[in-house]
Design a protein around this motif. Structure first.
Motif, PDB file in Angstrom:
ATOM      1  N   PRO A  42       0.805  -1.062   0.007  1.00  0.00           N
ATOM      2  CA  PRO A  42       0.076   0.124   0.037  1.00  0.00           C
ATOM      3  C   PRO A  42       0.874   1.402   0.058  1.00  0.00           C
ATOM      4  CG  PRO A  42      -0.889  -1.696   1.714  1.00  0.00           C
ATOM      5  CD  PRO A  42       0.660  -2.134   1.095  1.00  0.00           C
ATOM      6  N   VAL A  43       0.707   2.210  -1.017  1.00  0.00           N
ATOM      7  CA  VAL A  43       1.104   3.644  -0.752  1.00  0.00           C
ATOM      8  C   VAL A  43       0.265   4.746  -0.607  1.00  0.00           C
ATOM      9  CG1 VAL A  43       2.858   2.781  -2.493  1.00  0.00           C
ATOM     10  CG2 VAL A  43       0.625   3.915  -3.550  1.00  0.00           C
ATOM     11  N   GLY A  44      -1.286   4.411  -0.507  1.00  0.00           N
ATOM     12  CA  GLY A  44      -2.181   5.247  -0.123  1.00  0.00           C
ATOM     13  C   GLY A  44      -3.639   4.653   0.085  1.00  0.00           C
ATOM     14  N   ARG A  45      -4.282   5.499   0.342  1.00  0.00           N
ATOM     15  CA  ARG A  45      -5.669   4.982   0.718  1.00  0.00           C
ATOM     16  C   ARG A  45      -6.691   5.992   0.081  1.00  0.00           C
ATOM     17  NH1 ARG A  45      -6.406   3.758   6.867  1.00  0.00           N
ATOM     18  NH2 ARG A  45      -5.232   2.159   6.149  1.00  0.00           N
ATOM     19  N   PHE A  46      -7.879   5.264  -0.542  1.00  0.00           N
ATOM     20  CA  PHE A  46      -9.134   6.036  -0.920  1.00  0.00           C
ATOM     21  C   PHE A  46      -9.938   6.085  -0.036  1.00  0.00           C
ATOM     22  CE2 PHE A  46      -6.880   6.504  -4.944  1.00  0.00           C
ATOM     23  CZ  PHE A  46      -7.879   7.162  -5.658  1.00  0.00           C
ATOM     24  N   GLY A  47     -10.828   7.455   0.078  1.00  0.00           N
ATOM     25  CA  GLY A  47     -11.987   7.104   0.847  1.00  0.00           C
ATOM     26  C   GLY A  47     -11.552   7.277   2.548  1.00  0.00           C
ATOM     27  N   GLY A  48     -12.652   6.971   3.457  1.00  0.00           N
ATOM     28  CA  GLY A  48     -12.502   7.068   4.677  1.00  0.00           C
ATOM     29  C   GLY A  48     -12.325   8.447   5.332  1.00  0.00           C
ATOM     30  N   LEU A  49     -11.905   8.470   6.518  1.00  0.00           N
ATOM     31  CA  LEU A  49     -11.713   9.795   6.964  1.00  0.00           C
ATOM     32  C   LEU A  49     -10.091  10.250   6.977  1.00  0.00           C
ATOM     33  CD1 LEU A  49     -13.414   9.316  10.441  1.00  0.00           C
ATOM     34  CD2 LEU A  49     -14.239  10.885   8.424  1.00  0.00           C
ATOM     35  N   PRO A  50      -9.570  11.230   6.178  1.00  0.00           N
ATOM     36  CA  PRO A  50      -8.447  11.728   6.246  1.00  0.00           C
ATOM     37  C   PRO A  50      -7.856  11.974   7.526  1.00  0.00           C
ATOM     38  CG  PRO A  50      -9.948  13.329   5.532  1.00  0.00           C
ATOM     39  CD  PRO A  50     -10.651  12.402   5.859  1.00  0.00           C
ATOM     40  N   ARG A  51      -6.382  11.847   7.303  1.00  0.00           N
ATOM     41  CA  ARG A  51      -5.603  12.182   8.830  1.00  0.00           C
ATOM     42  C   ARG A  51      -5.152  13.376   8.468  1.00  0.00           C
ATOM     43  NH1 ARG A  51      -5.232   8.610  12.504  1.00  0.00           N
ATOM     44  NH2 ARG A  51      -3.515   9.927  13.539  1.00  0.00           N
ATOM     45  N   LEU A  52      -5.666  14.610   9.084  1.00  0.00           N
ATOM     46  CA  LEU A  52      -5.128  15.794   8.878  1.00  0.00           C
ATOM     47  C   LEU A  52      -4.314  16.236  10.198  1.00  0.00           C
ATOM     48  CD1 LEU A  52      -8.860  17.415   8.110  1.00  0.00           C
ATOM     49  CD2 LEU A  52      -6.687  17.150   6.526  1.00  0.00           C
ATOM     50  N   CYS A  74       3.871  10.080   0.538  1.00  0.00           N
ATOM     51  CA  CYS A  74       4.825  10.413  -0.563  1.00  0.00           C
ATOM     52  C   CYS A  74       6.505   9.437  -0.611  1.00  0.00           C
ATOM     53  CB  CYS A  74       5.473  11.678  -0.398  1.00  0.00           C
ATOM     54  SG  CYS A  74       4.177  12.882  -1.040  1.00  0.00           S
ATOM     55  N   ALA A  75       6.606   9.164   0.408  1.00  0.00           N
ATOM     56  CA  ALA A  75       7.878   8.312   0.849  1.00  0.00           C
ATOM     57  C   ALA A  75       7.761   6.757   0.416  1.00  0.00           C
ATOM     58  CB  ALA A  75       8.618   8.184   2.390  1.00  0.00           C
ATOM     59  N   ALA A  76       6.571   6.402   0.071  1.00  0.00           N
ATOM     60  CA  ALA A  76       6.440   4.854  -0.297  1.00  0.00           C
ATOM     61  C   ALA A  76       6.219   4.932  -1.820  1.00  0.00           C
ATOM     62  CB  ALA A  76       4.943   4.411   0.314  1.00  0.00           C
ATOM     63  N   LEU A  77       5.754   6.137  -2.494  1.00  0.00           N
ATOM     64  CA  LEU A  77       5.720   6.209  -3.798  1.00  0.00           C
ATOM     65  C   LEU A  77       6.984   5.856  -4.506  1.00  0.00           C
ATOM     66  CD1 LEU A  77       3.320   9.389  -4.334  1.00  0.00           C
ATOM     67  CD2 LEU A  77       2.612   6.820  -4.563  1.00  0.00           C
ATOM     68  N   PRO A  78       6.992   5.148  -5.823  1.00  0.00           N
ATOM     69  CA  PRO A  78       8.261   5.282  -6.436  1.00  0.00           C
ATOM     70  C   PRO A  78       8.746   6.488  -7.046  1.00  0.00           C
ATOM     71  CG  PRO A  78       6.462   4.470  -7.731  1.00  0.00           C
ATOM     72  CD  PRO A  78       5.845   4.611  -6.315  1.00  0.00           C
ATOM     73  N   VAL A 138      -4.273   1.456  -1.884  1.00  0.00           N
ATOM     74  CA  VAL A 138      -4.030   1.337  -3.319  1.00  0.00           C
ATOM     75  C   VAL A 138      -2.550   0.922  -3.177  1.00  0.00           C
ATOM     76  CG1 VAL A 138      -5.913   2.718  -4.355  1.00  0.00           C
ATOM     77  CG2 VAL A 138      -3.967   3.883  -3.319  1.00  0.00           C
ATOM     78  N   SER A 139      -2.148   0.442  -4.384  1.00  0.00           N
ATOM     79  CA  SER A 139      -0.557   0.002  -4.519  1.00  0.00           C
ATOM     80  C   SER A 139      -0.240   1.054  -5.838  1.00  0.00           C
ATOM     81  CB  SER A 139      -0.289  -1.376  -4.702  1.00  0.00           C
ATOM     82  OG  SER A 139      -1.266  -1.994  -5.611  1.00  0.00           O
ATOM     83  N   ALA A 140       1.090   0.849  -6.122  1.00  0.00           N
ATOM     84  CA  ALA A 140       1.651   1.527  -7.182  1.00  0.00           C
ATOM     85  C   ALA A 140       2.350   0.980  -8.051  1.00  0.00           C
ATOM     86  CB  ALA A 140       2.509   2.783  -6.726  1.00  0.00           C
ATOM     87  N   THR A 141       2.335   1.237  -9.583  1.00  0.00           N
ATOM     88  CA  THR A 141       3.007   0.824 -10.734  1.00  0.00           C
ATOM     89  C   THR A 141       3.262   2.156 -11.559  1.00  0.00           C
ATOM     90  OG1 THR A 141       0.873   0.177 -11.941  1.00  0.00           O
ATOM     91  CG2 THR A 141       2.187  -1.606 -10.742  1.00  0.00           C
TER      92      THR A 141
END
Length: 296
Positions: A42-52, A74-78, A138-141
């Protein structure tokens, strides 16, 4: 090896000229494709409550809360060559796509950057479920992208007849034929290295901004320069000037994010944000502009 080096190594291995490869990579962009259900990291998350950040109010348009779309680490993104995303921290995307599409006003979208080490908390309060959406990771390619004038997205009937192209487009085509005679092979190699998956993508980060969006910026820029007396454009030359300005601005702007939006009332509903390379490199994410399209 960086992505440019990876591509150059592969291109030289199949005999493509080094100088031509160097010209091609100036136009090649990689975007980060986000998708759920792939089983990747996982590199991110859709929906739910955001962490502000602690104490930060839910972003709004000044009247109503803005729907939360997704967040990424951002650190997890390629890492992508030439794409100046922050090295760490998180980005959160909020967009009221219907109002953004109807009005074009930037207040209907906002990107919140949360630096690494910031104390955060899940947003709470009287926020309706319509503003949060279904939650999933979500994961990234990576995928390859090319500028519109490469013509790689032409319809299956083939390229347009050159006589039907505008003078500016004809010149661009001639320049491509001169500078990149192996364009088809170069594009095919990039697509082999970073294929465009035809499956469902929740979002794409990076890559080329939509051509119609950049064209709109070009028209606004030229209209302002005319209004201030900086330039005078004959009516018959207006379209050519817009094409040239669009061509120039394409290198200045990048797609920060683009994503489909579920909406039963429209055949197509897309949202996203664009930003100048300079603003992105300086982490001025509040300068990102929302863009949205609704097709009945």
């Amino acid at each position: 090896m960086d992505h440019e080096g990876q591509f150059r190594h592969a291109a030289l291995a199949i005999g493509l000229p080094d100088d031509e490869v160097g010209r091609f990579v100036q136009h090649l962009r990689l975007s980060i494709r986000l998708s759920g259900g792939s089983g990747g990291v996982p590199v991110g998350r859709f929906g739910g409550l955001p962490r502000l950040p602690v104490g930060m109010d839910w972003p709004s348009d000044g009247v109503s809360p803005l729907p939360f779309v997704f967040s990424v680490d951002c650190a997890a993104l390629p890492r992508v060559d030439g794409f100046g995303l922050p090295a760490d921290g998180s980005m959160l995307f909020f967009l009221n796509h219907e109002q953004a599409a109807a009005t074009g006003e930037r207040r209907y979208g906002r990107v919140v950057y949360v630096p690494a080490g910031t104390d955060t908390e899940a947003a709470t309060g009287s926020i309706d479920d319509a503003f949060v959406g279904e939650q999933y990771d979500v994961s990234a390619t990576l995928r390859a992208e090319f500028p519109g004038w490469f013509g790689v997205d032409e319809d299956e009937d083939g390229d347009e007849d050159e006589d039907d192209l505008s003078p500016v487009r004809q010149q661009v085509t001639r320049d491509l034929e001169r500078d990149l005679p192996h364009l088809d092979e170069l594009c095919a190699l990039a697509n082999d290295l970073w294929p465009s998956d035809n499956g469902y993508a929740s979002a794409c980060i990076g890559g080329y901004a939509d051509g119609e969006v950049i064209k709109s910026f070009a028209e606004q820029t030229l209209a302002w320069r005319e209004k201030t007396g900086e330039i005078v454009i004959p009516v018959a030359k207006w379209y050519s000037h817009v094409e040239l300005e669009t061509h120039r601005l394409t290198s200045e702007w990048v797609s920060l994010a683009r994503f489909p939006v579920d909406n039963e009332r429209y055949y197509r509903s897309d949202g996203g944000f664009v930003i100048r390379h300079d603003d992105l490199a300086a982490a001025r994410l509040d300068e990102a502009l929302p863009v949205a399209e609704l097709t009945p």
